[in-house]
Each structure stands twice: as structure tokens, then as C-alpha cells.
Design a protein around this motif. Structure first.
Motif, PDB file in Angstrom:
ATOM      1  N   HIS A  48      34.054  48.706  70.232  1.00  0.00           N
ATOM      2  CA  HIS A  48      33.308  47.796  71.105  1.00  0.00           C
ATOM      3  C   HIS A  48      32.341  46.855  70.413  1.00  0.00           C
ATOM      4  O   HIS A  48      31.806  45.961  71.065  1.00  0.00           O
ATOM      5  N   ALA A  49      32.112  47.026  69.117  1.00  0.00           N
ATOM      6  CA  ALA A  49      31.119  46.178  68.450  1.00  0.00           C
ATOM      7  C   ALA A  49      31.729  45.167  67.497  1.00  0.00           C
ATOM      8  O   ALA A  49      31.025  44.353  66.914  1.00  0.00           O
ATOM      9  N   GLY A  50      33.047  45.196  67.320  1.00  0.00           N
ATOM     10  CA  GLY A  50      33.681  44.224  66.440  1.00  0.00           C
ATOM     11  C   GLY A  50      33.606  44.626  64.975  1.00  0.00           C
ATOM     12  O   GLY A  50      33.129  45.704  64.617  1.00  0.00           O
ATOM     13  N   LYS A  51      34.069  43.730  64.128  1.00  0.00           N
ATOM     14  CA  LYS A  51      34.119  43.986  62.696  1.00  0.00           C
ATOM     15  C   LYS A  51      32.789  43.610  62.039  1.00  0.00           C
ATOM     16  O   LYS A  51      31.975  42.903  62.620  1.00  0.00           O
ATOM     17  N   PRO A  52      32.580  44.074  60.794  1.00  0.00           N
ATOM     18  CA  PRO A  52      31.421  43.593  60.049  1.00  0.00           C
ATOM     19  C   PRO A  52      31.453  42.067  59.916  1.00  0.00           C
ATOM     20  O   PRO A  52      32.523  41.459  59.858  1.00  0.00           O
ATOM     21  N   GLN A  53      30.276  41.473  59.880  1.00  0.00           N
ATOM     22  CA  GLN A  53      30.146  40.021  59.791  1.00  0.00           C
ATOM     23  C   GLN A  53      29.630  39.668  58.393  1.00  0.00           C
ATOM     24  O   GLN A  53      28.549  40.112  57.982  1.00  0.00           O
ATOM     25  N   LEU A  54      30.413  38.879  57.656  1.00  0.00           N
ATOM     26  CA  LEU A  54      29.995  38.387  56.348  1.00  0.00           C
ATOM     27  C   LEU A  54      29.355  37.017  56.517  1.00  0.00           C
ATOM     28  O   LEU A  54      29.975  36.096  57.046  1.00  0.00           O
ATOM     29  N   VAL A  55      28.114  36.892  56.090  1.00  0.00           N
ATOM     30  CA  VAL A  55      27.388  35.620  56.175  1.00  0.00           C
ATOM     31  C   VAL A  55      27.134  35.144  54.746  1.00  0.00           C
ATOM     32  O   VAL A  55      26.478  35.842  53.950  1.00  0.00           O
ATOM     33  N   VAL A  56      27.658  33.949  54.412  1.00  0.00           N
ATOM     34  CA  VAL A  56      27.560  33.415  53.056  1.00  0.00           C
ATOM     35  C   VAL A  56      26.845  32.077  53.091  1.00  0.00           C
ATOM     36  O   VAL A  56      27.180  31.198  53.904  1.00  0.00           O
ATOM     37  N   GLU A  57      25.853  31.908  52.203  1.00  0.00           N
ATOM     38  CA  GLU A  57      25.103  30.663  52.092  1.00  0.00           C
ATOM     39  C   GLU A  57      25.664  29.830  50.938  1.00  0.00           C
ATOM     40  O   GLU A  57      25.775  30.315  49.810  1.00  0.00           O
ATOM     41  N   PHE A  58      26.027  28.594  51.250  1.00  0.00           N
ATOM     42  CA  PHE A  58      26.429  27.622  50.241  1.00  0.00           C
ATOM     43  C   PHE A  58      25.441  26.460  50.268  1.00  0.00           C
ATOM     44  O   PHE A  58      24.593  26.368  51.157  1.00  0.00           O
ATOM     45  N   GLU A  59      25.560  25.600  49.304  1.00  0.00           N
ATOM     46  CA  GLU A  59      24.714  24.417  49.274  1.00  0.00           C
ATOM     47  C   GLU A  59      24.945  23.583  50.529  1.00  0.00           C
ATOM     48  O   GLU A  59      26.027  23.058  50.760  1.00  0.00           O
ATOM     49  N   ILE A 103      20.547  61.017  65.494  1.00  0.00           N
ATOM     50  CA  ILE A 103      20.668  62.455  65.781  1.00  0.00           C
ATOM     51  C   ILE A 103      21.861  62.847  66.630  1.00  0.00           C
ATOM     52  O   ILE A 103      22.199  64.041  66.689  1.00  0.00           O
ATOM     53  N   CYS A 104      22.515  61.900  67.313  1.00  0.00           N
ATOM     54  CA  CYS A 104      23.534  62.290  68.305  1.00  0.00           C
ATOM     55  C   CYS A 104      24.912  62.427  67.674  1.00  0.00           C
ATOM     56  O   CYS A 104      25.349  61.583  66.899  1.00  0.00           O
ATOM     57  N   ASP A 105      25.601  63.506  68.048  1.00  0.00           N
ATOM     58  CA  ASP A 105      26.977  63.706  67.607  1.00  0.00           C
ATOM     59  C   ASP A 105      27.934  62.820  68.398  1.00  0.00           C
ATOM     60  O   ASP A 105      28.899  62.298  67.845  1.00  0.00           O
ATOM     61  N   ARG A 106      27.665  62.687  69.680  1.00  0.00           N
ATOM     62  CA  ARG A 106      28.411  61.754  70.523  1.00  0.00           C
ATOM     63  C   ARG A 106      27.419  60.993  71.393  1.00  0.00           C
ATOM     64  O   ARG A 106      26.318  61.479  71.663  1.00  0.00           O
ATOM     65  N   VAL A 107      27.832  59.819  71.830  1.00  0.00           N
ATOM     66  CA  VAL A 107      26.981  58.981  72.674  1.00  0.00           C
ATOM     67  C   VAL A 107      27.753  58.627  73.937  1.00  0.00           C
ATOM     68  O   VAL A 107      28.923  58.232  73.876  1.00  0.00           O
ATOM     69  N   ALA A 108      27.096  58.807  75.087  1.00  0.00           N
ATOM     70  CA  ALA A 108      27.660  58.426  76.387  1.00  0.00           C
ATOM     71  C   ALA A 108      26.843  57.263  76.932  1.00  0.00           C
ATOM     72  O   ALA A 108      25.618  57.341  76.990  1.00  0.00           O
ATOM     73  N   ILE A 109      27.515  56.194  77.311  1.00  0.00           N
ATOM     74  CA  ILE A 109      26.838  55.023  77.864  1.00  0.00           C
ATOM     75  C   ILE A 109      27.117  54.974  79.361  1.00  0.00           C
ATOM     76  O   ILE A 109      28.273  54.969  79.792  1.00  0.00           O
ATOM     77  N   ILE A 110      26.037  54.971  80.144  1.00  0.00           N
ATOM     78  CA  ILE A 110      26.140  55.025  81.602  1.00  0.00           C
ATOM     79  C   ILE A 110      25.513  53.776  82.202  1.00  0.00           C
ATOM     80  O   ILE A 110      24.506  53.267  81.709  1.00  0.00           O
ATOM     81  N   VAL A 148      25.963  41.217  54.564  1.00  0.00           N
ATOM     82  CA  VAL A 148      26.952  41.806  55.469  1.00  0.00           C
ATOM     83  C   VAL A 148      26.192  42.418  56.641  1.00  0.00           C
ATOM     84  O   VAL A 148      25.320  43.266  56.446  1.00  0.00           O
ATOM     85  N   GLU A 149      26.498  41.968  57.851  1.00  0.00           N
ATOM     86  CA  GLU A 149      25.869  42.483  59.056  1.00  0.00           C
ATOM     87  C   GLU A 149      26.820  43.487  59.698  1.00  0.00           C
ATOM     88  O   GLU A 149      27.896  43.124  60.179  1.00  0.00           O
ATOM     89  N   ARG A 150      26.414  44.753  59.676  1.00  0.00           N
ATOM     90  CA  ARG A 150      27.271  45.817  60.207  1.00  0.00           C
ATOM     91  C   ARG A 150      27.128  45.907  61.721  1.00  0.00           C
ATOM     92  O   ARG A 150      26.067  45.622  62.275  1.00  0.00           O
ATOM     93  N   PRO A 151      28.181  46.353  62.403  1.00  0.00           N
ATOM     94  CA  PRO A 151      28.071  46.569  63.860  1.00  0.00           C
ATOM     95  C   PRO A 151      27.003  47.605  64.169  1.00  0.00           C
ATOM     96  O   PRO A 151      26.764  48.527  63.382  1.00  0.00           O
ATOM     97  N   THR A 152      26.351  47.458  65.304  1.00  0.00           N
ATOM     98  CA  THR A 152      25.285  48.385  65.707  1.00  0.00           C
ATOM     99  C   THR A 152      25.558  48.952  67.089  1.00  0.00           C
ATOM    100  O   THR A 152      26.315  48.384  67.885  1.00  0.00           O
ATOM    101  N   LEU A 153      24.897  50.062  67.374  1.00  0.00           N
ATOM    102  CA  LEU A 153      25.011  50.659  68.703  1.00  0.00           C
ATOM    103  C   LEU A 153      24.445  49.721  69.768  1.00  0.00           C
ATOM    104  O   LEU A 153      24.921  49.713  70.901  1.00  0.00           O
ATOM    105  N   GLU A 154      23.430  48.947  69.413  1.00  0.00           N
ATOM    106  CA  GLU A 154      22.883  47.986  70.377  1.00  0.00           C
ATOM    107  C   GLU A 154      23.940  46.989  70.815  1.00  0.00           C
ATOM    108  O   GLU A 154      24.010  46.620  71.993  1.00  0.00           O
ATOM    109  N   GLN A 155      24.803  46.547  69.887  1.00  0.00           N
ATOM    110  CA  GLN A 155      25.886  45.629  70.253  1.00  0.00           C
ATOM    111  C   GLN A 155      26.860  46.298  71.217  1.00  0.00           C
ATOM    112  O   GLN A 155      27.332  45.673  72.171  1.00  0.00           O
ATOM    113  N   VAL A 156      27.167  47.567  70.966  1.00  0.00           N
ATOM    114  CA  VAL A 156      28.047  48.312  71.881  1.00  0.00           C
ATOM    115  C   VAL A 156      27.410  48.381  73.266  1.00  0.00           C
ATOM    116  O   VAL A 156      28.059  48.118  74.286  1.00  0.00           O
TER     117      VAL A 156
END
Length: 314
Positions: A255-266, A230-237, A295-303
Motif C-alpha cells: 500500500h505504500a509503493g516503492k522506495p523513491q530515489l531523489v537525485v539533485e543535478f545542476e 513494537i507491533c508484530d502486526r498492524v490492523a488499520i480500522i 532514498v525515501e523509504r515507504p512509511t506506515l503513515e503513507q499506508v
């Protein structure tokens, strides 16, 4: 000296985070906090906080327990006097000034974290009382009470005593008490804490409607998914200081970095940060077939954790 316990995490918004990024806005400013400082004894609760909230904007305020969120709300509402700095309010019709001015305070609606309701009164009686305190009377009073009860979905329970309400219903009435006098600024302090998922969804929908009506909303929460929705902007205090203020996409990028690609191989798994997951997947798949990927996208929790730290606090 004031107590400033805990590590501070450097941020990449520059030295003027409080006076530049925090003051950025796109709508007409309704609320301006300018270099607010407030101490409780030896503890510095607010340390130079500057922030703007515009008409038709929801600004989320996130922070750990004891970060200064409720103190900031109390200063904004005029319940506490700041030791330094200003709370500036400007509403349509030429009403402006400090929250200590009764005419200005009538344009503020506060829903505190602790329910501000009378259990022995009905829902309608509670709203009539709070609207009356703000100068509503006669036909206007009846219309505002009816509208507020309808808005939060409590019309059918209007004559029931609040002590018979569920937790979610009480939270909805708490919101109705904040908006019954039709204020231009809503201060919502953890308005969904302790409610069931259905009541939370209803409250969030209500708050989004307030934005559509052009209200300015300052919203404190510790639910990351609410802020993202719901928030247009977020302030972290944290420790009384604003560490970052921006739109969600900018906070994630910064602040959360790039998307993370996780690939499973044998027999193995590869995890790679990438701006282009599909191209990276194609490169990794050259000469070997992946069993699966995500693909694991950055989240606000990571920020939030990046800026405030991961240590548990009481």
C-alpha cells in the motif's frame, strides 16, 4: 440506516480481509474477534470486525478519531456487549469463553486511554485495590504489587499520592494497574498519549517485555513510529471496518509503493520510484554528475493515509 459517512478506500487484500488476513496468526490464539458489529444509536461503530491476537504477539490497532478503536477494546474487555459476533478468549489452564465470565475476565488487563487511578491514594494503594478486585490476597497480593511497581520503575514513589505524580508517572502506573494481577491478555488503549519522550520510551520498553513474557497485547495508538517499533502486526480500522491487517513489511509493500530515489543535478531534481535505487542512480548518472541524492523509504503513515484518506476529521 446506520451512519457510514466518509469515503471508503478500496484495498488489495481481497473481499475476505476481515475473515482471512485479519485472522492470520503464527502463535497460539488468545483472543479471537469474529464478525463483531456494534452500533451507537444510528452510528455503526464496528462493522464486521474479525481479528486474532496470539500469545507473545503485539497487534497494533490504528485508525482516525472515531474509527471504532475504543469501542473494539470495550467489547473485547466485556464493558460493552456487541450487537452481533463473538469475542472468544482462550488461556492456558483450560480457562476460555466470553469476557462476561469472571474467570475469563481475570485474565484480561485493561489500560484505558482515560487514566483509571485514584489521585488521593498512593501508587501502591491503587495497585492493591485493583489487584484485590481480581482476587489477589495475602502474600500473592504483596508480591504482585511489588513486581508491578518495579516493572514500571515506580518503586521509589510507591507511597506517594498519585496527585503528586507527573503525567508520565501516572501513565506508567496506569499500565501497572492493568498488569498487576498477571493477566495473559493486555488491552492498551493509547497508553502513551500526552507523555514526554523519556516516559514514552520507558513504556514502550515495558510493553516489549510483556511480549517477551508471552503476553498477548492489543495496542491502540495514533503514533505511527510506535506501531512500527513494537507491533508484530498492524490492523488499520476506519468507519468500523478493518481495511488491512498484516505485518509491517507486507503493508508497506502492498500500500505504500516503492522506495523513491531523489537525485539533485545542476538546476534540476529527479524523483523516481524504484526497487533498486543504486542501479537507478547509476543509470541517471550516465554522462552527468549528481550533486546529491537520497532514498525515501515507504512509511506506515503513507499506508495509513492511503487507506483512510487525507481529509481532516473531528
Amino acid at each position: 440506516m446506520p451512519d457510514r459517512r466518509g469515503p471508503r478506500t478500496p484495498v488489495d487484500l481481497g473481499a475476505n480481509v476481515s475473515l482471512h488476513a485479519a485472522m492470520a496468526y503464527t502463535a497460539r490464539p488468545v483472543l479471537e474477534l469474529v464478525d463483531l458489529r456494534k452500533s451507537h444509536g444510528r452510528t455503526l461503530a464496528l462493522d464486521g470486525v474479525s481479528l486474532r491476537v496470539g500469545a507473545g504477539e503485539i497487534v497494533g490497532l490504528l485508525g482516525p478519531n472515531g474509527a471504532g478503536k475504543s469501542t473494539l477494546v470495550s467489547c473485547t474487555a466485556g464493558l460493552l456487549a456487541a450487537d452481533h459476533g463473538e469475542v472468544r478468549l482462550a488461556f492456558s489452564g483450560g480457562v476460555s469463553g466470553s469476557p462476561r465470565d469472571p474467570a475469563v475476565r481475570r485474565q484480561i488487563g485493561l489500560a484505558p486511554q482515560a487514566l483509571a487511578l485514584y489521585d488521593e491514594l498512593s501508587g501502591a494503594e491503587n495497585l492493591r485495590f485493583f489487584a484485590g478486585l481480581q482476587g489477589c490476597a495475602g502474600p500473592q497480593l504483596r508480591a504482585r504489587v511489588d513486581a508491578a511497581l518495579e516493572f514500571v520503575g515506580l518503586s521509589e514513589r510507591r507511597e506517594d499520592r498519585v496527585k503528586t505524580y507527573s503525567g508520565g508517572m501516572a501513565r506508567r502506573l496506569n499500565l501497572a494497574a492493568a498488569l498487576v494481577h498477571d493477566p495473559a491478555l493486555l488491552l492498551l488503549d493509547e497508553p502513551t498519549v500526552g507523555v514526554d519522550p523519556q516516559s514514552r520510551a520507558h513504556l514502550l520498553s515495558n510493553i516489549e517485555q510483556l511480549r517477551a513474557q508471552g503476553k498477548a497485547v492489543l495496542y491502540t495508538t495514533h503514533y505511527m513510529e510506535e506501531a512500527q517499533r513494537i507491533c508484530d502486526r498492524v490492523a488499520i480500522i476506519d468507519h468500523g471496518q478493518l481495511l488491512a491487517v498484516d505485518r509491517l513489511d507486507a503493508l508497506l509493500a502492498g500500500h505504500a509503493g516503492k522506495p523513491q530515489l531523489v537525485v539533485e543535478f545542476e538546476g534540476e531534481r529527479e524523483s523516481i520510484e524504484t526497487d533498486d535505487p543504486l542501479a537507478t542512480l547509476n543509470e541517471l548518472a550516465q554522462g552527468r554528475a549528481p550533486l546529491g541524492f537520497r532514498v525515501e523509504r515507504p512509511t506506515l503513515e503513507q499506508v495509513f493515509l492511503q487507506l483512510t484518506g487525507r481529509s481532516l476529521r473531528e
